[in-house]
Design an enzyme around this catalytic site. Structure first.
Site, mmCIF file in Angstrom:
data_model
loop_
_atom_site.group_PDB
_atom_site.id
_atom_site.type_symbol
_atom_site.label_atom_id
_atom_site.label_comp_id
_atom_site.label_asym_id
_atom_site.label_seq_id
_atom_site.Cartn_x
_atom_site.Cartn_y
_atom_site.Cartn_z
ATOM 1 N N CYS A 108 -10.547 3.997 1.898
ATOM 2 C CA CYS A 108 -11.285 3.092 1.014
ATOM 3 C C CYS A 108 -12.192 2.156 1.824
ATOM 4 C CB CYS A 108 -10.332 2.343 0.106
ATOM 5 S SG CYS A 108 -11.161 1.625 -1.333
ATOM 6 N N HIS A 212 -7.225 6.664 -2.358
ATOM 7 C CA HIS A 212 -6.019 6.067 -1.779
ATOM 8 C C HIS A 212 -4.891 7.095 -1.672
ATOM 9 C CE1 HIS A 212 -7.031 1.725 -1.558
ATOM 10 N NE2 HIS A 212 -7.927 2.073 -2.462
ATOM 11 N N GLU A 214 -2.403 6.970 0.288
ATOM 12 C CA GLU A 214 -1.128 6.357 0.695
ATOM 13 C C GLU A 214 -0.170 6.143 -0.477
ATOM 14 O OE1 GLU A 214 -3.432 2.892 -0.827
ATOM 15 O OE2 GLU A 214 -3.923 4.677 0.339
#
Length: 241
Positions: A108, A212, A214
């Protein structure tokens, strides 16, 4: 086998009128559990960190609510909030890390920092397709929101088994405008928004994504691929030290 040591950049936040260096736990968990690395947090004001790169096997710049300051890419204005220390850290360390052959993962804001570090520019996004619905629970905000087209022959194309598309989440208000020199387009959204880039001639793994990975790193196949590839590159770097 000793785990590779990777540096994860913090951002500056203020809680109870006190400055903190902070990072979301989801990044630490993905790096520890999926990439199988040991994480060292680097403060946003880590002005001496560039001189310590040889102690690490990888470098990660994750996302945050702040944006890169417009003066960093010669724009007259841009949306805040800003984090000058994080900007200074990223723009000093990213080129040095790549030159030193250190594996790099950007997420990001990390993609935007990589682009600016390579002379690229950013733009504000108008389409709501790239923003999360804040009325939903957080886990639902991070569910896949749109498809990406993966460029043939690139890093992302190879690590995904040469699959030409995937679905990703989308939680950002800025994106790449002009791609930085020396960066390769790895993926884009159907509306042309740049979703992933890589360092074209880097000595080691150098990938950044606009979404994202993660958040669902342990369950989403693409997220796992990204973190595993970064972890493998960090292990390779550690073995060669």
């Amino acid at each position: 086998m000793t785990r590779p040591l990777v540096a994860l950049a913090c951002s500056t936040e203020t809680w109870d009128e006190v400055r903190h260096d902070a990072v979301r736990h989801a990044y630490v968990a993905a790096l520890e559990e999926v990439a199988e690395c040991t994480v060292s947090l680097i403060p946003g004001a880590g002005h001496t960190f560039a001189a310590q790169l040889d102690r690490f096997d990888g470098l990660v710049f994750g996302g945050h609510e702040t944006n890169v300051a417009p003066e960093r890419y010669a724009a007259p204005d841009g949306p805040g909030p800003f984090d000058p220390d994080r900007d200074a850290l990223a723009l000093a360390v990213i080129p040095a890390a790549i030159e030193a052959g250190l594996p790099l993962l950007g997420i990001c804001r990390g993609l935007q920092e990589l682009n600016v570090a390579y002379g690229g520019t950013l733009r504000v996004l108008d389409p709501p397709a790239h923003r999360e619905d804040l009325s939903l629970p957080r886990d639902q905000q991070y569910l896949p929101a749109h498809e990406i087209r993966i460029s043939p022959g690139g890093t992302l194309y190879e690590l995904t088994g040469r699959i030409g598309s995937a679905r990703v989440n989308s939680l950002h208000g800025q994106a790449v405008d002009r791609l930085g020199r020396g960066l390769r387009l790895e993926a884009e959204a159907p509306d042309g928004v740049v979703e992933a880039v890589s360092v074209a001639d880097g000595q080691a793994f150098g990938l950044a994504v606009q979404w994202h990975p993660e958040w669902y790193a342990t369950t989403d196949w693409l997220s796992r691929k990204i973190f595993r590839a970064f972890g493998d590159a960090a292990r390779k770097h550690a073995a060669g030290r």
